[in-house]
Structure formats: C-alpha cells, structure tokens
Design an enzyme around this catalytic site. Sequence first.
Site, PDB file in Angstrom:
ATOM      1  N   HIS A  60      45.460  39.291  36.169  1.00  0.00           N
ATOM      2  CA  HIS A  60      44.456  40.211  36.727  1.00  0.00           C
ATOM      3  C   HIS A  60      42.642  39.754  37.129  1.00  0.00           C
ATOM      4  CE1 HIS A  60      47.927  42.779  38.454  1.00  0.00           C
ATOM      5  NE2 HIS A  60      47.814  42.743  37.034  1.00  0.00           N
ATOM      6  N   ASN A 133      51.022  47.141  41.406  1.00  0.00           N
ATOM      7  CA  ASN A 133      51.334  45.941  42.086  1.00  0.00           C
ATOM      8  C   ASN A 133      51.877  45.845  43.550  1.00  0.00           C
ATOM      9  OD1 ASN A 133      50.814  43.999  39.685  1.00  0.00           O
ATOM     10  ND2 ASN A 133      52.480  44.026  38.720  1.00  0.00           N
ATOM     11  N   TYR A 343      44.838  49.455  28.661  1.00  0.00           N
ATOM     12  CA  TYR A 343      43.667  49.380  29.885  1.00  0.00           C
ATOM     13  C   TYR A 343      42.092  49.986  29.058  1.00  0.00           C
ATOM     14  CZ  TYR A 343      47.312  47.758  33.483  1.00  0.00           C
ATOM     15  OH  TYR A 343      47.615  46.483  34.184  1.00  0.00           O
TER      16      TYR A 343
END
Length: 493
Positions: A60, A133, A343
């Site tokens: 990303h 997404n 993350y």
Amino acid sequence: MSSKKSSSKKVMTTGAGVPVADNQNSMTAGPRGPVLMQDYQLMERMAHFNRERVPERVVHAKGAGAYGTFTVTNDITKYTRAKLFEKIGKETEVFLRFSTVAGEKGSADTVRDPRGFAVKFYTEEGNWDMVGNNTPVFFVRDPLKFSDFIHSQKRHPQTGLRDATMQWDFWSLSPESLHQVTILFSDRGIPATLRHTNGYSSHTFSLWNDKGERYWVKWHFKTQQGIKCMSNDEAAKLAGDNPDFHTQDLFESIEKGEYPRWTVNVQVMPEKDAETYGIHPFDLTKVWPHADYPLIEVGVLELNRNPVNYFAEVEQATFEPGNLPPGMGPSPDKMLQARILSYPDAHRYRVGVNYQGVPVNKPRCPMHTYHRDGQTRFDDNGGVSPVYQPNSFGGPADDASYREPPLKISGDADRYDHRDGNEDYSQAGALFRLISDDQRRLLIDNIVAAMQGVPQDIQIRQIGHFYKADHAYGEGVAKGLGIDIASVTHEAA
Ligand code: NDP
C-alpha cells in the site's frame, strides 16, 4: 505549495529560527571555493534533504487521501454503544486513504490491483480505523502466508521485475485465493477513479451494546457515484500518460466541490449464529451472502477537504485495525488478529514510536497514556504528570465501565490445516454466474492476458481451480490459452 500568492514577507530561518542572510550562495574561501565547513546553513539543508524520505510502506505504498465527514442516517444503537452512532445526524470527522497494494510509491495508479480503503474516524472515544480494501475478501486466510503472498506479487529476486509466474504459481498452489483472484480480474479490478469504487472491512469485526451483547459484523461502503471501471487498454495508456491519474482525480474533484460519498452499511450476525452458520464466519476469503445477512444502512461518508501537505498527512497517516473504540471489537479472524500486531509494528518502524502524535493520526479527543520518551517526541512528553500507574498523584486510571463482553473460546492449541473443511470454489463460482456474459468474457480475457508466458503446468493447475468454480470458467480460460480442457480435468482427477 499554495497556488495563492501571499503579500506578507517572512524571513527565512534555520531550523533553530536564526534568520538566513543568503540562501543563494554557499560560503567559500574566495569566489572559486572551496566551501567552508562553518557554512551551517548549507550543511543543515543537505543533511535534512538526505533524510527527507521515510521508508515506504511494504504494501500500500502509493496512496491518496482526504478528510471528510461521517453522518449517521440510521439508528444502530441496539447493536453498539459506540458514541459515533449515538444519534441520527451525528457527524464525525474522518480521514480516508486509498492505495494500490503491490506497487512502490511512484508506481502508476491505474494498475490491476485491489485498492486499500482505510478510514480513520476521529470519534470522541478515540480513533476507529476501518482498514479495508475495495474488495470484500482476500487472497489468503492464514497470516502465516501473508508475506509469502506479497513476495509472490512483488519483484523477482533476480530480475527485479514483477513476475507472472511467481504470481500464478502462488495462487495456483493456494486455492483459497480463487475468490479474490476472480474479483481482481473482473471489470472491478481497475476502478475508473477512486470515487467509483466500494470499500469493505472484508474482515468480520464485532459490535457490542450496553447490555453486553455481541454481534459479528462486516462493513460495506457503497459508492454513491456508482461503480465505474477502466479497461486494460485505457489503464495502460494512462499509466504512461498520467501515472497519478487517480490521485489527481480525487484531489481535483474535492477542490471543485464535487465531494464523493459512500453509503455506509453493516451486515450483522448475532454472536450465537457463528456456531451454526454454514459459512465459516471468520474466514477472510468468504462473504456473507446478502440474502443471509442483509445490509443495514448506518450512515453517509463524504470526502470534502484535501490535505494541505501530502507528506505530513497522507504519507505519515497510520491506520491500525486494532483501533476500536468502546462498543466495537475484533473477531477471531486469524488474519485480523495478525494485522492487529503488524500494522502498529510497521508504523513504529516507518514513522517512529511516537507516530500516534502526528497530527493526522492524533485523536481529536484527549489522550492520557503512560507512553513516554522515544524518538520524535514533539509534545510536552506528559509534562510533570506521573509516569507509572497506579499512583497517588491523580494520573489517569483504567475504567471498568469500558470493558468488552468476554468471548468464549475453546479448543486445543495446535496448527490446524486452514484448508480442512473450507471449500474454495462455491463463492467464486457464484460470482462468475452472477456477472453478465460480457463481464465473464472480460474476466476470462483479462486472465488469459495475465497468464501469458506462465509455465504450462502452472496454467493447468490454475485452470483446474477455475473449472471447479464453474466449468464454463475453466473452459473459457483453457480455450484462451490454447490448452485442451481434457488435460485439466485429467490433472484435477
Ligand atoms: P447478491 O446477488 O446479493 O450480491 C452480489 C454482489 O456481487 C453485488 O451486490 C455486488 O456487490 C457484487 N458484484 C457484482 N459484480 C461484481 C464484480 N464484478 N466483482 C465483485 N463483486 C461484484 O449475492 P450474494 O450476496 O449471495 O453474493 C454472491 C457473490 O457476489 C459472492 O460470492 C461474491 O463473490 C459477490 N459479492 C458478495 C458480497 C456480499 O457481501 N455478499 C459483496 C461483494 C461481492 P456490491 O453490492 O458490494 O457492489
């Protein structure tokens, strides 16, 4: 850089605020040089310049983002105590970052790839990050396979090129990817713009209410602009002519006051249903059919304000699926569980341990933690307030009224084969049968084009999966690649 000219004259300074007398000429011994080491201004500028880039995201990396507003349009308080939903008409500020997945930061926008759809809701009880997404499912269901999957989609170790053989080799050996592969090569695989695509949580999350009742949920953000897709030819042309096409379109639409909107919906499954529902409710490669769990409207999300500085706001934006205010929670989905670690781990590496203090990430409500020190600490670092807990000096303390209902879990700790009892074909087949004849032809053409040059044994293995989803699907790809379907069915048998 603002396009508006300002008449106010500001004196340039060093980072320490010392006025700069000359920003055009280095300080030298005589007009021909050499340069003097005491030219602090020159050294500071070069050294800072060398450090301008932070590591790009492993996935990303290429993104575009904007701020906006989420407005509640329907009452879901029976499912959740989360304050952002507490009354119809309530508004919450959001920041949404779109991205491609596999390409690097400078790569083209118009590639065939899922699009990241990450929304930060700045709620009054902390940030909710819906890190989704534009597809409702994913390629793998066990997090142990995530880095293998991404390696197969990135660059070949020898050539440094994206490599169709690696991609199809991994997919063909991982049948759980079939549903997402089918969506990726459908018309939706290249959105016309970022405004014309949906967003999905993909994972199952949970909501819980004041009575301590839990519901499993999936979030759907449906574009009010309508789904619009781009052909391979148009996308390839734009990748050369304007590789930042989607980024530019989003920015310019918002500048013009054409604010894109999404209807926010949720599918809700009572906690108990998960024990008996025929589809594994925590399997990231599966949707919940709308007929089983219809979409319930929740609100509208509108993007209406561009960032002022791309690096500060889009590049430094960090999203975490574990940012869940009271009334929301995770689910046992293994991929989600791993993302809750990976993350923030990536943000600590990429932006630094104090990433939550960067203005775009900072909650709009007060934040009282015992985190102290670390690199890039730009606030007062907690001032004189206590640095341990419990303490006798009025430091912040935990509050049991925010406690999430307990979750029953059972079973022996072991490594369970994630393919056991999980079939990978019916939902891909359902999608194939649902789309129009033209869309099916396009899907098959896109796959045939993408499989050119892939070794035949891999092609045959993958066609076996298409065939199991729907015979016409496998036959169509086999025909396009000039492969006798009998060799596929023989191999599959
Ligand atoms: P429904 O007929 O109720 O829903 C079908 C959904 O398919 C549509 O609502 C639309 O999703 C989506 N769709 C249409 N064209 C495409 C495409 N080219 N690529 C991806 N999605 C598309 O059937 P079910 O709920 O029983 O689902 C049937 C199949 O639809 C699933 O196997 C799945 O592949 C796909 N799908 C289902 C979703 C779900 O949450 N149930 C969500 C998205 C896809 P949308 O309305 O979100 O645009």
